[in-house]
Design a protein around this motif. Structure first.
Motif, PDB file in Angstrom:
ATOM      1  N   LEU A 877      34.134 -39.158  -1.536  1.00 42.53           N
ATOM      2  CA  LEU A 877      35.232 -40.003  -1.082  1.00 42.53           C
ATOM      3  C   LEU A 877      36.370 -39.186  -0.494  1.00 42.53           C
ATOM      4  O   LEU A 877      36.990 -39.564   0.514  1.00 42.53           O
ATOM      5  N   THR A 878      36.640 -38.018  -1.126  1.00 37.67           N
ATOM      6  CA  THR A 878      37.728 -37.157  -0.629  1.00 37.67           C
ATOM      7  C   THR A 878      37.437 -36.671   0.779  1.00 37.67           C
ATOM      8  O   THR A 878      38.275 -36.720   1.680  1.00 37.67           O
ATOM      9  N   ARG A 879      36.195 -36.176   0.956  1.00 35.94           N
ATOM     10  CA  ARG A 879      35.846 -35.642   2.276  1.00 35.94           C
ATOM     11  C   ARG A 879      35.774 -36.759   3.323  1.00 35.94           C
ATOM     12  O   ARG A 879      36.117 -36.555   4.496  1.00 35.94           O
ATOM     13  N   THR A 880      35.333 -37.957   2.903  1.00 36.39           N
ATOM     14  CA  THR A 880      35.290 -39.089   3.840  1.00 36.39           C
ATOM     15  C   THR A 880      36.698 -39.456   4.304  1.00 36.39           C
ATOM     16  O   THR A 880      36.948 -39.701   5.503  1.00 36.39           O
ATOM     17  N   ALA A 881      37.636 -39.501   3.361  1.00 29.60           N
ATOM     18  CA  ALA A 881      39.034 -39.830   3.704  1.00 29.60           C
ATOM     19  C   ALA A 881      39.620 -38.793   4.646  1.00 29.60           C
ATOM     20  O   ALA A 881      40.332 -39.118   5.611  1.00 29.60           O
ATOM     21  N   GLN A 882      39.328 -37.487   4.362  1.00 30.30           N
ATOM     22  CA  GLN A 882      39.853 -36.422   5.219  1.00 30.30           C
ATOM     23  C   GLN A 882      39.307 -36.549   6.631  1.00 30.30           C
ATOM     24  O   GLN A 882      40.029 -36.411   7.630  1.00 30.30           O
ATOM     25  N   THR A 883      38.000 -36.813   6.737  1.00 28.70           N
ATOM     26  CA  THR A 883      37.369 -36.948   8.058  1.00 28.70           C
ATOM     27  C   THR A 883      37.945 -38.140   8.815  1.00 28.70           C
ATOM     28  O   THR A 883      38.245 -38.078  10.024  1.00 28.70           O
ATOM     29  N   THR A 884      38.106 -39.272   8.116  1.00 27.91           N
ATOM     30  CA  THR A 884      38.650 -40.483   8.763  1.00 27.91           C
ATOM     31  C   THR A 884      40.061 -40.246   9.263  1.00 27.91           C
ATOM     32  O   THR A 884      40.433 -40.634  10.384  1.00 27.91           O
ATOM     33  N   THR A 885      40.887 -39.600   8.433  1.00 26.24           N
ATOM     34  CA  THR A 885      42.268 -39.294   8.824  1.00 26.24           C
ATOM     35  C   THR A 885      42.312 -38.415  10.060  1.00 26.24           C
ATOM     36  O   THR A 885      43.098 -38.615  10.992  1.00 26.24           O
ATOM     37  N   SER A 886      41.415 -37.406  10.085  1.00 27.16           N
ATOM     38  CA  SER A 886      41.379 -36.489  11.240  1.00 27.16           C
ATOM     39  C   SER A 886      41.006 -37.242  12.501  1.00 27.16           C
ATOM     40  O   SER A 886      41.602 -37.035  13.578  1.00 27.16           O
ATOM     41  N   LEU A 887      40.032 -38.154  12.409  1.00 29.30           N
ATOM     42  CA  LEU A 887      39.589 -38.913  13.582  1.00 29.30           C
ATOM     43  C   LEU A 887      40.704 -39.826  14.095  1.00 29.30           C
ATOM     44  O   LEU A 887      40.947 -39.951  15.308  1.00 29.30           O
ATOM     45  N   LEU A 888      41.393 -40.511  13.177  1.00 27.28           N
ATOM     46  CA  LEU A 888      42.489 -41.394  13.584  1.00 27.28           C
ATOM     47  C   LEU A 888      43.613 -40.623  14.259  1.00 27.28           C
ATOM     48  O   LEU A 888      44.205 -41.060  15.238  1.00 27.28           O
ATOM     49  N   THR A 889      43.902 -39.441  13.736  1.00 27.58           N
ATOM     50  CA  THR A 889      44.956 -38.593  14.337  1.00 27.58           C
ATOM     51  C   THR A 889      44.593 -38.214  15.756  1.00 27.58           C
ATOM     52  O   THR A 889      45.413 -38.256  16.684  1.00 27.58           O
ATOM     53  N   VAL A 890      43.333 -37.856  15.970  1.00 29.77           N
ATOM     54  CA  VAL A 890      42.868 -37.479  17.314  1.00 29.77           C
ATOM     55  C   VAL A 890      42.977 -38.667  18.257  1.00 29.77           C
ATOM     56  O   VAL A 890      43.421 -38.545  19.419  1.00 29.77           O
ATOM     57  N   LEU A 891      42.567 -39.861  17.770  1.00 32.66           N
ATOM     58  CA  LEU A 891      42.634 -41.048  18.623  1.00 32.66           C
ATOM     59  C   LEU A 891      44.072 -41.377  19.020  1.00 32.66           C
ATOM     60  O   LEU A 891      44.356 -41.755  20.168  1.00 32.66           O
ATOM     61  N   LEU A 892      45.020 -41.262  18.090  1.00 30.42           N
ATOM     62  CA  LEU A 892      46.424 -41.538  18.383  1.00 30.42           C
ATOM     63  C   LEU A 892      46.969 -40.567  19.423  1.00 30.42           C
ATOM     64  O   LEU A 892      47.695 -40.944  20.342  1.00 30.42           O
ATOM     65  N   LEU A 893      46.590 -39.314  19.312  1.00 31.25           N
ATOM     66  CA  LEU A 893      47.043 -38.296  20.269  1.00 31.25           C
ATOM     67  C   LEU A 893      46.499 -38.592  21.657  1.00 31.25           C
ATOM     68  O   LEU A 893      47.187 -38.449  22.679  1.00 31.25           O
ATOM     69  N   ILE A 894      45.248 -39.049  21.702  1.00 28.69           N
ATOM     70  CA  ILE A 894      44.626 -39.366  22.991  1.00 28.69           C
ATOM     71  C   ILE A 894      45.356 -40.532  23.654  1.00 28.69           C
ATOM     72  O   ILE A 894      45.614 -40.533  24.868  1.00 28.69           O
ATOM     73  N   ARG A 895      45.720 -41.570  22.880  1.00 33.58           N
ATOM     74  CA  ARG A 895      46.407 -42.740  23.439  1.00 33.58           C
ATOM     75  C   ARG A 895      47.773 -42.359  23.991  1.00 33.58           C
ATOM     76  O   ARG A 895      48.218 -42.898  24.999  1.00 33.58           O
ATOM     77  N   GLN A 896      48.479 -41.431  23.310  1.00 34.08           N
ATOM     78  CA  GLN A 896      49.798 -41.018  23.771  1.00 34.08           C
ATOM     79  C   GLN A 896      49.719 -40.226  25.050  1.00 34.08           C
ATOM     80  O   GLN A 896      50.645 -40.200  25.855  1.00 34.08           O
ATOM     81  N   LEU A 897      48.618 -39.573  25.236  1.00 32.29           N
ATOM     82  CA  LEU A 897      48.437 -38.844  26.502  1.00 32.29           C
ATOM     83  C   LEU A 897      48.179 -39.848  27.588  1.00 32.29           C
ATOM     84  O   LEU A 897      48.223 -39.705  28.710  1.00 32.29           O
TER      85      LEU A 897
END
Length: 897
Positions: A877-897
């Motif tokens: 669960l810990t690693r799943t949460a970390q991976t999900t958070t990383s993916l969401l962060t990348v998606l947000l950065l892409i939208r701002q670009l």
């Protein structure tokens, strides 16, 4: 305490009278008869007449031991246990035999155990009774070693004579194995399995040289291992000496010194009878009933016996020869071993043991430990123990008894020398400073028969340099020359080389090949006579192999004609080898062979006069089922200048073996191979056997190759009403198939359908079982396993068949349900015919197998989980949460670009 009754008094008196009247050795040595006046012979010397049944050597050894123990008068005998005296004598002889024959006590113990005799349970005084079987067993152990060597040699001979019947194994080869030879030849690039009989002559000399080479290496390894050991160490490691942890199986000597906790036994017989056991108390006294204390601590058994006899004389009436004192149980003592022993330490053992027994339990000296100067320390007193003296006289071990707090110190060996060559026991030896080469030769068992008598060499290392010293061995043996030795000396005794050359050899095709003694002027004819003469097919041309005496690698081969006078009168030289050959090896006659549907396969050497009639007559004629029109001849034609050609000729013969086709007859040629075929489809009667619940059980023939199980059941009258459709079996012997799962209901409903109705083979055994309305449940994995008695938990639960219900239903209703850790998916039902039905699963739903009559239900347990190997949900669960958070962060950065 003294516990005397009139009954015990009379019984003890009678017992001693019987023992004294029936003893054949001890009574004659130790019992003194009263004189005519009825007075005892006290003070007279022990009779010197040899007892009946004892050899001169036994009597001499016995007298020496009597003197050693101080038994010179009847007074001494009264306090000495005669059974111990005889026991010590027998134990000495046993140890001497074991050491002289290089047999360990462990080997003897195991060999006697196979005969039902436990060596450790034989009291020393009873060893004489087992003397014959013990000596026979020792000899058998020696013979077994020789037989093992003979078996290896015989196996090697069989391997080689398969290729060459006349091959002679070199006499020196004793312990080389088949595997040794194969591996060494492989190292030389020769694969033994690829050598054909007709090629053996090419490899024979290489094989002989390889065998001698291997034996020399094995002998060198054995010698080197022996030369690394110091003579005398093995006495402590081969269990020749045993440790006494209690007094059972041993008795104290007359010189044994009494101490606290020793238990002694006083026996009086005669006019007064008494048998009492007394223990030495902490103060050193023994306390007889109705008598004052008697101090015995520090006294020997002899001294205590004299004192006790004087005190008891005031309370009982007896002659001096009717009073016996023995030690019934010895006290435990604490002793230590230090220095160069394998297992230094403190030991808690019986005082009965000698210093030698203690050294044995301590593992003996280390590789550098002394065997000649072992110190026996008792307070300020020190005595030296010499193992070589023990090996010459095993009874000397009794001079080194142990007392409380004794110490055994093993120093480093000072003067160790090594002797090699023509002595009976080449090893390393420890010598005392005063001992010389003569003493060393004595310890080494003397010279062998092949020793060179005039030469001995000593290699001495002095200040880093090696020097060689030579002496006349004969002068040393005569005592005319004293040769002193130093530590590290290597002594070499040469073998007389002349022995090797005073022989001739006759090998090959003679009646008795081998080595024979050489004498000047011996001829080839005389040597052949010694070898039993030539065989009938021997070749006239022979060769004499003559090797140079200076360099044996140089050889001449002298041809001779054994059919002429010059050949047989040829004069031989020492070490010549006459090689006689087989004439048949040089002729290519060719063979004739007949096989197939004849009564006996035969092979013949080709003869132009042989015909097909002769071959068939010798082979017993046609076998039953032979096809007279299919006699095939495989003809091989050998050409000298082109490849071999093969031809197949088919013949038809009549009942008298005359050729019908092809016309014109048939003439045999070398290498022809005649094969008679069977008539197509021919088979002798083939049968199957059906037993059990059919109307007519028994053996039935298989009339064709397509007989099904239902056919045989029909011929047997059909199934009885009690027949179990599931519990019946077919056992197939052909091809070692074993049991074939069969369902009779399917068989009878689908007759001659190969999917259900098996085709039978010759030898099949059909068993139709009787219907059994029992179901068995194995307790493992069920609650029944937890509830019932542990002994019953290993047995199946048997109940009557309740109908075709699921295995789960039976477990829940009769076995209490599943245990907590039961693996429900592992539930199986084994039908009576051997078929196993398993639990199936669809998603989370389990489909348990249905139970038939006669079935056995079984469930397994889940395997225990190993910590750390299970699924870690927290980490997941810990690693799943970390991976999900990383993916969401990348998606947000892409939208701002």
């Amino acid at each position: 305490m003294i516990r005397v009754t009139r009954f015990l008094s009379l019984l003890t008196t009678a017992l001693f009278v019987v023992l004294l009247s029936t003893s054949s050795i001890s009574a004659q040595i130790f019992q003194q008869s009263p004189n005519q006046s009825g007075q005892s012979t006290q003070g007279q010397n022990i009779p010197t007449q040899k007892p009946a049944g004892m050899t001169d050597e036994q009597w001499r050894q016995l007298q020496l031991q009597m003197q050693e123990r101080g038994l010179t008068s009847q007074n001494d005998v009264q306090t000495y246990d005669p059974t111990r005296f005889i026991g010590a004598f027998n134990e000495v002889r046993l140890q001497q035999e074991l050491m002289q024959r290089y047999v360990t006590r462990d080997e003897l113990r195991r060999a006697l155990a196979r005969k039902g005799i436990l060596l450790d349970n034989i009291l020393p005084q009873n060893l004489e009774r087992y003397r014959d079987v013990i000596m026979q067993t020792i000899v058998e152990i020696q013979l077994a070693r020789t037989e093992e060597q003979d078996a290896k040699r015989l196996a090697l001979e069989e391997l080689l004579t398969d290729l060459e019947p006349d091959f002679q194994l070199p006499a020196s080869v004793r312990t080389v194995t088949e595997q040794d030879l194969r591996m060494r030849l492989l190292e030389k690039g020769i694969i033994y399995e690829n050598i054909r009989a007709d090629q053996f002559g090419r490899y024979e000399q290489i094989i002989k040289e390889t065998l001698v080479e291997l034996q020399d290496e094995l002998d060198a390894e054995k010698l080197e291992e022996q030369l690394r050991k110091i003579y005398g160490h093995s006495i402590f490691t081969d269990n020749t000496l045993e440790i006494y942890r209690q007094t059972e199986g041993a008795s104290a000597t007359k010189n044994y010194i009494l101490g606290t906790n020793d238990i002694i036994r006083v026996t009086i017989f005669g006019e007064s009878s008494l048998d009492v056991v007394l223990e030495v108390n902490e103060s050193g006294y023994v306390q007889p009933d109705e008598m004052s204390q008697i101090y015995v601590r520090g006294l020997t058994v002899t001294q205590a016996g004299n004192l006790l006899r004087q005190r008891f004389a005031s309370k009982a009436t007896f002659r001096s020869d009717q009073f016996v004192v023995t030690v019934q149980e010895t006290r435990p003592i604490t002793v230590s071993v230090i220095g160069e022993s394998v297992k230094n330490g403190t030991y808690y053992i019986s005082a009965m043991n000698s210093a030698f027994n203690l050294m044995s339990v301590a593992g003996g000296p280390t590789e550098i430990g002394s065997v000649r100067k072992i110190e026996h320390i008792r307070g300020a007193e020190r005595k030296l123990i010499d193992v070589y003296q023990l090996m010459r006289d095993p009874s000397s071990q009794y001079k080194f008894d142990l007392q409380q707090n004794d110490v055994i110190n093993v120093p480093v060996a000072d003067k160790v020398v090594r002797i090699e060559g023509a002595v009976k026991r080449p090893m390393r030896y420890e010598l005392l400073e005063s001992e010389t080469l003569s003493d060393l030769l004595f310890y080494a068992g003397g010279l062998t028969e092949s020793a060179f008598p005039d030469f001995v060499q000593i290699q001495r290392f002095n200040q880093g340099e090696s020097i060689l010293l030579e002496y006349n061995l004969s002068n040393v043996l005569k005592g005319e020359e004293i040769v002193e030795l130093r530590a590290g000396d290597v002594i070499r005794i040469r073998t007389s080389e002349n022995i090797l050359y005073q022989k001739i050899t006759v090998s090959g095709f003679v009646n008795y090949p081998g080595e024979f003694g050489f004498r000047p002027g011996i001829t080839v004819g005389e040597a052949l006579s010694l070898a039993g003469g030539l065989r009938p097919s021997s070749f006239e041309r022979a060769y004499i192999e003559r090797r140079s005496l200076r360099d044996t690698t140089i050889a001449r081969y002298i041809p001779i004609n054994l059919g002429t006078e010059d050949g047989v009168s040829f004069e031989l030289q020492t070490n010549d080898n006459i090689m006689v050959y087989d004439r048949t090896k040089y002729s290519n006659i060719g063979d004739l062979t007949i096989t197939g549907a004849v009564k006996e396969t035969r092979k013949f050497s080709f003869d132009p006069d042989l015909t097909l009639y002769d071959l068939f007559t010798a082979a017993g004629g046609f076998a039953v089922g032979a096809a007279h029109n299919r006699v095939e001849v495989f003809r091989t034609t050998v050409h000298t200048n082109r490849p071999i050609s093969m031809e197949l000729i088919t013949l038809e013969l009549d009942e008298n073996y005359n050729v019908i086709s092809p016309a014109g007859g048939f003439i045999l040629k070398p290498y022809d191979h005649v094969v008679v075929r069977l008539t197509p489809g021919f088979q002798l009667s083939r049968t199957v056997e059906i037993n059990g619940e059919v109307e007519y059980p028994g053996v039935y023939p298989l009339e064709s190759r397509q007989i099904h199980l239902s056919d045989i059941i029909g011929e047997a009258g059909g199934l009885r009403n009690q027949a179990d459709p599931i519990g019946s079996t077919v056992f197939r012997t052909q091809g070692d198939r074993g049991y074939i799962i069969t369902n009779l209901q399917d068989v009878m409903n689908n007759k001659r359908n190969e999917a259900y109705d098996p085709i039978l083979f010759e030898g099949d055994v059909i068993t139709i079982s009787r219907r059994e309305n029992i179901v068995s449940i194995r307790p493992t994995g069920t609650r029944m396993y937890m509830a019932i008695d542990e002994a019953l938990a290993q047995s199946n639960l048997n109940l009557t068949f309740q109908g075709k219900k699921s295995a789960k239903w039976y477990i829940q209703n009769y076995a209490g349900g599943f245990e907590k850790n039961a693996d429900k998916s592992s539930v199986t039902v084994t039908l009576k015919n051997g078929q196993v039905l398993s639990t199936r699963r669809f998603l989370w739903i389990r489909k348990y197998p249905n139970v038939e009559s006669g079935s056995t239900i079984q469930v397994a347990m889940k395997p225990e989980k190993i910590p750390g190997t299970g699924f870690d949900y927290d980490t997941f669960l810990t690693r799943t949460a970390q991976t999900t958070t990383s993916l969401l962060t990348v998606l947000l950065l892409i939208r701002q670009l």
